[in-house]
Design a protein around this motif. Sequence first.
Motif, PDB file in Angstrom:
ATOM      1  N   UNK A 108      20.006   2.132 -16.202  1.00  0.00           N
ATOM      2  CA  UNK A 108      21.547   2.162 -16.868  1.00  0.00           C
ATOM      3  C   UNK A 108      22.446   3.299 -16.138  1.00  0.00           C
ATOM      4  N   UNK A 109      23.079   2.633 -15.014  1.00  0.00           N
ATOM      5  CA  UNK A 109      23.372   1.137 -14.709  1.00  0.00           C
ATOM      6  C   UNK A 109      22.126   0.838 -14.053  1.00  0.00           C
ATOM      7  N   UNK A 110      22.034  -0.439 -13.636  1.00  0.00           N
ATOM      8  CA  UNK A 110      20.906  -0.839 -12.964  1.00  0.00           C
ATOM      9  C   UNK A 110      21.206  -0.609 -11.533  1.00  0.00           C
ATOM     10  N   UNK A 111      20.087   0.166 -10.940  1.00  0.00           N
ATOM     11  CA  UNK A 111      20.310   0.659  -9.405  1.00  0.00           C
ATOM     12  C   UNK A 111      19.103   0.737  -8.799  1.00  0.00           C
ATOM     13  N   UNK A 112      18.952   0.016  -7.637  1.00  0.00           N
ATOM     14  CA  UNK A 112      17.915  -0.002  -6.848  1.00  0.00           C
ATOM     15  C   UNK A 112      18.412   0.812  -5.454  1.00  0.00           C
ATOM     16  N   UNK A 113      17.313   1.468  -4.666  1.00  0.00           N
ATOM     17  CA  UNK A 113      17.600   2.065  -3.545  1.00  0.00           C
ATOM     18  C   UNK A 113      16.405   1.711  -2.392  1.00  0.00           C
ATOM     19  N   UNK A 114      16.980   2.323  -1.262  1.00  0.00           N
ATOM     20  CA  UNK A 114      16.147   1.789  -0.184  1.00  0.00           C
ATOM     21  C   UNK A 114      15.587   3.075   0.755  1.00  0.00           C
ATOM     22  N   UNK A 115      14.470   2.968   0.963  1.00  0.00           N
ATOM     23  CA  UNK A 115      13.925   4.057   2.008  1.00  0.00           C
ATOM     24  C   UNK A 115      13.124   3.618   3.158  1.00  0.00           C
ATOM     25  N   UNK A 116      12.843   4.005   4.469  1.00  0.00           N
ATOM     26  CA  UNK A 116      11.969   3.216   5.092  1.00  0.00           C
ATOM     27  C   UNK A 116      10.525   3.787   4.850  1.00  0.00           C
ATOM     28  N   UNK A 117       9.617   3.066   5.471  1.00  0.00           N
ATOM     29  CA  UNK A 117       8.173   2.974   5.178  1.00  0.00           C
ATOM     30  C   UNK A 117       7.609   4.489   5.631  1.00  0.00           C
ATOM     31  N   UNK A 118       8.238   4.991   6.633  1.00  0.00           N
ATOM     32  CA  UNK A 118       8.080   6.180   7.262  1.00  0.00           C
ATOM     33  C   UNK A 118       8.410   7.377   6.180  1.00  0.00           C
ATOM     34  N   UNK A 119       9.760   7.130   5.676  1.00  0.00           N
ATOM     35  CA  UNK A 119      10.109   8.322   4.824  1.00  0.00           C
ATOM     36  C   UNK A 119       9.169   8.432   3.578  1.00  0.00           C
ATOM     37  N   UNK A 120       8.868   7.201   2.948  1.00  0.00           N
ATOM     38  CA  UNK A 120       8.187   6.873   1.847  1.00  0.00           C
ATOM     39  C   UNK A 120       6.759   7.470   2.062  1.00  0.00           C
ATOM     40  N   UNK A 121       5.969   7.231   3.093  1.00  0.00           N
ATOM     41  CA  UNK A 121       4.738   7.783   3.409  1.00  0.00           C
ATOM     42  C   UNK A 121       4.867   9.213   3.462  1.00  0.00           C
ATOM     43  N   UNK A 122       5.869   9.854   3.971  1.00  0.00           N
ATOM     44  CA  UNK A 122       5.844  11.445   4.049  1.00  0.00           C
ATOM     45  C   UNK A 122       6.222  11.900   2.651  1.00  0.00           C
ATOM     46  N   UNK A 123       6.882  11.351   1.872  1.00  0.00           N
ATOM     47  CA  UNK A 123       7.139  11.852   0.434  1.00  0.00           C
ATOM     48  C   UNK A 123       6.016  11.758  -0.445  1.00  0.00           C
ATOM     49  N   UNK A 124       5.112  10.638  -0.104  1.00  0.00           N
ATOM     50  CA  UNK A 124       3.793  10.407  -0.836  1.00  0.00           C
ATOM     51  C   UNK A 124       3.013  11.622  -0.340  1.00  0.00           C
ATOM     52  N   UNK A 125       3.016  11.818   0.893  1.00  0.00           N
ATOM     53  CA  UNK A 125       2.121  13.084   1.462  1.00  0.00           C
ATOM     54  C   UNK A 125       2.649  14.304   0.618  1.00  0.00           C
ATOM     55  N   UNK A 126       3.919  14.731   0.329  1.00  0.00           N
ATOM     56  CA  UNK A 126       4.188  15.969  -0.279  1.00  0.00           C
ATOM     57  C   UNK A 126       4.015  15.846  -1.614  1.00  0.00           C
ATOM     58  N   UNK A 127       3.802  14.590  -2.401  1.00  0.00           N
ATOM     59  CA  UNK A 127       3.516  14.539  -3.887  1.00  0.00           C
ATOM     60  C   UNK A 127       1.862  14.852  -3.639  1.00  0.00           C
ATOM     61  N   UNK A 128       1.034  14.257  -2.987  1.00  0.00           N
ATOM     62  CA  UNK A 128      -0.399  14.709  -2.610  1.00  0.00           C
ATOM     63  C   UNK A 128      -0.618  16.415  -2.709  1.00  0.00           C
ATOM     64  N   UNK A 129       0.186  16.711  -1.896  1.00  0.00           N
ATOM     65  CA  UNK A 129      -0.016  18.175  -1.461  1.00  0.00           C
ATOM     66  C   UNK A 129       0.389  19.052  -2.940  1.00  0.00           C
ATOM     67  N   UNK A 130       1.494  18.745  -3.545  1.00  0.00           N
ATOM     68  CA  UNK A 130       1.610  19.575  -4.708  1.00  0.00           C
ATOM     69  C   UNK A 130       0.902  19.275  -5.799  1.00  0.00           C
ATOM     70  N   UNK A 131       0.066  18.013  -5.883  1.00  0.00           N
ATOM     71  CA  UNK A 131      -0.939  17.843  -6.851  1.00  0.00           C
ATOM     72  C   UNK A 131      -2.044  18.503  -6.837  1.00  0.00           C
ATOM     73  N   UNK A 132      -2.403  19.396  -5.804  1.00  0.00           N
ATOM     74  CA  UNK A 132      -3.579  20.243  -5.621  1.00  0.00           C
ATOM     75  C   UNK A 132      -3.638  21.244  -6.729  1.00  0.00           C
ATOM     76  N   UNK A 133      -4.748  21.743  -7.145  1.00  0.00           N
ATOM     77  CA  UNK A 133      -4.890  22.507  -8.518  1.00  0.00           C
ATOM     78  C   UNK A 133      -5.854  23.603  -8.169  1.00  0.00           C
ATOM     79  N   UNK A 134      -5.497  24.383  -7.400  1.00  0.00           N
ATOM     80  CA  UNK A 134      -6.321  25.670  -7.319  1.00  0.00           C
ATOM     81  C   UNK A 134      -6.537  26.411  -8.280  1.00  0.00           C
ATOM     82  N   UNK A 135      -5.635  26.588  -9.292  1.00  0.00           N
ATOM     83  CA  UNK A 135      -5.774  27.154 -10.661  1.00  0.00           C
ATOM     84  C   UNK A 135      -6.781  26.478 -11.567  1.00  0.00           C
TER      85      UNK A 135
END
Length: 646
Positions: A303-330
């Motif tokens: 609301x409002x309806x909106x899609x966005x675009x990003x390249x496979x490369x950018x998406x893969x790197x952001x997913x790498x970021x997400x994996x990194x911050x998901x580590x749980x040393x504590x």
Amino acid sequence: MLTAVRAARCSLRYFRSMSKSAMDSGYQQANLVILPNHLANDFEAFCRSNPAPLPLLYRSQSGETSCPPLARLADIRTDISQYCVYQEGRLVKTVSSLQNYSTQPSSATEQSAVHHGQWSDMVSFYLGCSFGFEGRLKEAGVPVRNVEQGRNVSMYRTAVPCIPAGVFSCPLVVTMRPVPAGLLDAAVGVTHLNPLAHGVPVHIGDPALLGIQDLSRPDYGERVELQPGDVTVFWACGVTAIEAILSSKPSLAFSHSPGCMFLTDLPDSPPSSPITPPSDSVDPLATNLNPELTPLCFLVSHNPLLYSLASQRAVAKIRQLETTIGEDPGQRGIRALFVQDELLHSCLALSHSSSVAITTGFPTHYMHSPPDETDGPPGAIAMATMLLSLGKQVTMVTDRRALEMNQAIIDEAVRTGVLKTTIPLVTFEDSGPDAALHFLCHHGDPSKPRYDHLVAIERSGRAGDGNYYNMRGVNIKHLVDPIDDLFVAAKDIAGITTTGIGDGGNELGMGQLKEKVKSLMPNGSLIACVVPADYAITAGVSNWGGYAVACGLYLLHTCPAHQRYLKKGLGLKQAYPQEQLQDWTANLPSVVKEESILSTLVRFGIRSGKTAHLAMEVDGLTFHPTHSDIITRLVEVTVGPATCYA
């Protein structure tokens, strides 16, 4: 003797006059604009500045009637089924041939027309056409609704201005093709491979975001009906050139009639296309069809309806970021709350935003003064720094009790160079039933939101009983202002998206994960925040989520596919200016900057969340090596190792 294609070109005149689409012809098609020679350079510059709507295939010589790179034995005066004739910027008639304009006048009417310009002085521009990819869409299983319904494609004048050049300036014109939501990636992938036929869409979603108020009344073409489950998908359109003629008012000009295209000799299969237009006159994506750069489509807003675009490369790197911050040393069990691509969706929404409000503050140490912890402010400042670098407006929202302290922290961050400029700091207190609405919207008008994205990072979140709890289950409501009300109110305001970043489930925005928190986290049934955000980013430490958002925004703003989409295919360049890249890079998180801001917090008496130590640690984890290592790895994923310690 006519070639087979030339014969087809002639026979298609009748077909096009019936259906307005030569989808099954198998050959690339082109829009046409013919202008006086003295305007030709300006128009070519206009095409270069607006490559998505005006991909220039060929510019003729003055008076030239053929176009050798596109079609053998063609005659542009006769090879289109219907032409538009313009005088002084007005459409005066449509004709089936332009031959009368290249011969001596035999009547007063022709004498008047020729008076405005001789054919020998006219220059023809051939521009890519989206009809060239309709056949490919059909092959990929994507229905082409206008063809199914036997109608010309719908074309709309938008409120998006093209980049002006010389005498030419006009609004962008787009075509609209309904596409089933489940086939959006297929449609994007197919048209990505047709960059000279306008390439990928420039907008997917609510037409009003382009300034189109009524889909049932196209400015050109015919109305096309949506089917259940369809999403409106908009491509840049060569009819933009007609708008340019109307606004520049040349004494004499010609164009194809919308839907009546010039048929080339070139197969519509992009890999075999021999067209080699000037490199600066087409979409930059046309020069690199690396599969890693293929755009992917993501839903950003309902609301409002909106899609966005990003390249496979950018998406893969952001997913790498997400994996990194998901580590749980504590070892807090945060992995159990993880939802994939929340970081990606939040970054995409923030990239589309213009005004962002960020809130943080978790007074877990209720027995100390100040009661706040070192998790939250560093991540908030990291996001703010990158957002400011990208030209967004940023506001910080804090508790009244912490206003003076947080202002001093911001001032110190500016003085030390962690922040590039100061940020407005405001408070919100419940002053009535419409307080949140008036805070979020100008004059309390929901159609005029003041912010288009709210971000909460390590911010105390309201539990089911209306109280606020730290991880030990201690009620700290007396130290917390009701900023949650802003997130609740934002749900009913079109155009405001929300993000929550947390590491325990009791933070503002974690409400969409409340059932997991209740069942999987210590004291979960008591502490779980019930106020949701559109996107809930979980991290081993909340600051890491803020760092990852900053890095994700950098990746999107250096992603050609995403930038093209943001800019609607207008004003694109082959490379980013070096000074711009340097500024974005300088505003990424770094070990030096994050160590500086943490030391500032410690000097203000702010303590580590888990241990209450007044030391260089966050959530019981020392800055070196734990936090510095995470920062280093995030920045290495984003830009490489050179700037991690800058």
